[in-house]
Motif scaffolding. Structure first.
Motif, short mmCIF file in Angstrom:
data_model
loop_
_atom_site.label_atom_id
_atom_site.label_comp_id
_atom_site.label_asym_id
_atom_site.label_seq_id
_atom_site.Cartn_x
_atom_site.Cartn_y
_atom_site.Cartn_z
N SER A 1 42.53 47.49 34.20
CA SER A 1 41.80 46.36 34.78
C SER A 1 40.37 46.78 35.10
N LYS A 2 39.48 45.79 35.21
CA LYS A 2 38.09 46.07 35.56
C LYS A 2 38.00 46.72 36.93
N GLU A 3 38.83 46.24 37.87
CA GLU A 3 38.81 46.80 39.21
C GLU A 3 39.15 48.29 39.19
N LYS A 4 40.12 48.67 38.38
CA LYS A 4 40.51 50.07 38.30
C LYS A 4 39.43 50.91 37.61
N ILE A 5 38.78 50.35 36.60
CA ILE A 5 37.69 51.07 35.93
C ILE A 5 36.54 51.31 36.89
N ASP A 6 36.20 50.30 37.67
CA ASP A 6 35.14 50.46 38.67
C ASP A 6 35.52 51.54 39.69
N LEU A 7 36.78 51.56 40.07
CA LEU A 7 37.26 52.57 41.01
C LEU A 7 37.09 53.97 40.44
N LEU A 8 37.48 54.17 39.20
CA LEU A 8 37.38 55.49 38.58
C LEU A 8 35.93 55.97 38.50
N LYS A 9 35.04 55.09 38.11
CA LYS A 9 33.66 55.50 37.89
C LYS A 9 32.83 55.55 39.18
N ASN A 10 33.09 54.63 40.09
CA ASN A 10 32.20 54.50 41.25
C ASN A 10 32.73 55.12 42.52
N LYS A 11 34.03 55.39 42.59
CA LYS A 11 34.59 55.98 43.81
C LYS A 11 35.23 57.33 43.57
N LEU A 12 35.89 57.50 42.41
CA LEU A 12 36.63 58.73 42.16
C LEU A 12 35.84 59.74 41.34
N GLY A 13 34.67 59.36 40.85
CA GLY A 13 33.77 60.33 40.24
C GLY A 13 34.01 60.67 38.79
N PHE A 14 34.83 59.87 38.06
CA PHE A 14 35.03 60.12 36.64
C PHE A 14 33.69 59.90 35.91
N ASP A 15 33.46 60.66 34.86
CA ASP A 15 32.21 60.49 34.09
C ASP A 15 32.20 59.15 33.36
N GLY B 1 47.13 60.42 38.27
CA GLY B 1 45.91 60.49 37.46
C GLY B 1 44.63 60.57 38.25
N GLN B 2 44.55 59.84 39.37
CA GLN B 2 43.31 59.85 40.15
C GLN B 2 43.00 61.24 40.68
N LEU B 3 44.03 62.01 40.99
CA LEU B 3 43.82 63.36 41.51
C LEU B 3 43.53 64.35 40.39
N VAL B 4 44.18 64.17 39.22
CA VAL B 4 43.88 65.03 38.08
C VAL B 4 42.40 64.96 37.75
N GLY B 5 41.86 63.75 37.69
CA GLY B 5 40.45 63.60 37.37
C GLY B 5 39.54 64.29 38.36
N THR C 1 38.88 62.03 47.23
CA THR C 1 39.16 60.68 47.72
C THR C 1 40.52 60.27 47.17
N TYR C 2 41.35 59.68 48.01
CA TYR C 2 42.67 59.25 47.53
C TYR C 2 42.87 57.79 47.90
N VAL C 3 43.18 56.99 46.90
CA VAL C 3 43.33 55.55 47.09
C VAL C 3 44.82 55.22 47.18
N GLU C 4 45.19 54.52 48.25
CA GLU C 4 46.58 54.15 48.46
C GLU C 4 46.73 52.63 48.46
N TYR D 1 40.77 64.16 29.19
CA TYR D 1 41.13 62.74 29.17
C TYR D 1 42.40 62.52 29.99
N VAL D 2 42.37 61.51 30.86
CA VAL D 2 43.51 61.19 31.73
C VAL D 2 43.88 59.72 31.52
N SER D 3 45.11 59.47 31.07
CA SER D 3 45.59 58.09 30.98
C SER D 3 46.25 57.71 32.31
N ALA D 4 46.42 56.40 32.54
CA ALA D 4 46.91 55.91 33.84
C ALA D 4 46.13 56.59 34.96
N ALA D 5 44.82 56.62 34.80
CA ALA D 5 43.98 57.46 35.65
C ALA D 5 43.80 56.92 37.06
#
Length: 349
Positions: free
Chosen positions: A191-205, A171-175, A312-315, A162-166
């Motif tokens: 935010s919804k935008e960040k959740i979509d980023l985690l699941k759809n771009k960064l590959g979190f389960d 956090g994005q790299l830890v995941g 993938t790294y989001v800046e 589990y990663v907070s502030a993911a």
């Protein structure tokens, strides 16, 4: 200008010590001049700053009560802020750096900085990736993710992580490190935008918006019905309290930061610490600087992952020194998507 070798040097200075959430008005942009030549007999390097990194730890030195006993020196009203950045060497009195070298490390929040002690500077050897990566992915934030996950948490394939502030810089790299190792990974963000980023771009389960959850204990049980093996801690407070209830026996918690507590005059207490004993949980705080001998290993691995398309790294890059106060304040309000940096100038003088 006072001479041909003098240039304007804009700076972001601390206007006043900060209480509560920092505001743009707590900082000011001033303009001075400086010579593009180090004085005879001086040490270190003179650099032109290209990118500045906005990081949560910068809040603590803004408080009147912070001091040199902390792991970071404090800021002083009227003086420039400092933090991690990417720079180009303009003049050098160091045998380790020559004019024209690109470096990353601790520098001032200004256009030009004199860095007397170069032990916190690292020469940039590979410029096949965006230079901005050295203010995040290949700099302090990325190395923090590597150390905190691989060295502190002793991960193995199949772990529940589990990663907070993911969606942030670390956090994005830890995941992604966890997914590359074959772990099940869940992240939280605001935010919804960040959740979509985690699941759809960064590959979190899985990922969830903590602002929409009224019972964090129940939320974590929903995503981790058998418990959490590894928690990468970025926020503290009620989140940490809930996590302790959901850790497995011999779980590992890597404490990177506690951003939810930085702006509180009285930090929130943790009520479930008995779980540390009952579940034999290993909780360890760390500083990436204590492990810097591992940086070449991290850089080699991460560059390979980047070039193979496995990371993938989001800046989120603000432009201009004038934008720096708002960019720094924004990370405490959750405005940034990904790693927040400030672009100062292209690599020329």
């Amino acid at each position: 200008m006072g001479g041909e070798d003098e240039v304007r040097n804009k700076q972001v200075v601390l206007r006043q010590y900060v209480t509560g959430f920092p505001k743009e008005e707590d900082m000011a942009i001033i303009s001075t001049t400086m010579k593009l030549k180090l004085p005879e007999g001086s040490a270190g390097v003179l650099v032109k700053n290209l990118y500045l990194s906005c990081d949560p730890y910068m809040r603590h030195p803004m408080s009147a009560g912070s001091g040199t006993s902390d792991y970071l020196p404090k800021y002083y009203p009227g003086s420039p802020l400092f933090g991690y950045g990417v720079s180009k060497v303009v003049d050098s009195r160091s045998s380790d750096f020559k004019i024209g070298d690109l470096v990353w490390g601790t520098t001032g929040w200004e256009e030009y900085s004199v860095i007397s002690s170069t032990d916190r500077l690292t020469k940039i050897e590979d410029i096949s990736v965006p230079l901005s990566y050295y203010s995040g992915l290949l700099g302090m934030a990325g190395f923090t993710a590597y150390v905190g996950f691989h060295e502190i948490c002793s991960p193995k394939k199949g772990d529940c992580v589990y990663v907070s502030a993911a969606a942030g810089a670390v956090g994005q790299l830890v995941g992604q490190f966890a997914k590359l190792l074959g772990c099940y990974v869940v992240g939280s963000a605001g935010s919804k935008e960040k959740i979509d980023l985690l699941k759809n771009k960064l590959g979190f389960d899985e990922a969830f918006n903590y602002k929409e959850e009224h019972d964090l204990d129940a939320t974590l049980k929903r995503y981790f019905p058998e418990g959490i093996d590894i928690y990468f801690e970025n926020v503290g407070g009620p989140m940490l309290d809930a996590v302790l209830l959901n850790m497995k026996l011999h779980g590992r918690i890597s404490v990177c930061g506690m951003i939810s507590q930085y702006n509180l005059e009285k930090p929130q207490g943790i009520h479930n610490l008995r779980q540390v004993v009952a579940k034999r949980i290993n909780i360890q705080g760390f500083l990436q600087s204590d492990h810097f001998h591992l940086y070449p290993q991290f850089r080699h691995l991460t560059l390979r992952y980047i070039k193979e398309g496995k990371i993938t790294y989001v800046e989120d890059i603000a432009e201009g020194l004038e934008a720096a106060p708002a960019a720094l304040v924004g990370i405490f309000k959750g405005r940034n998507i990904g790693k927040q940096s400030v672009f100062i100038a292209r690599d020329q003088v």
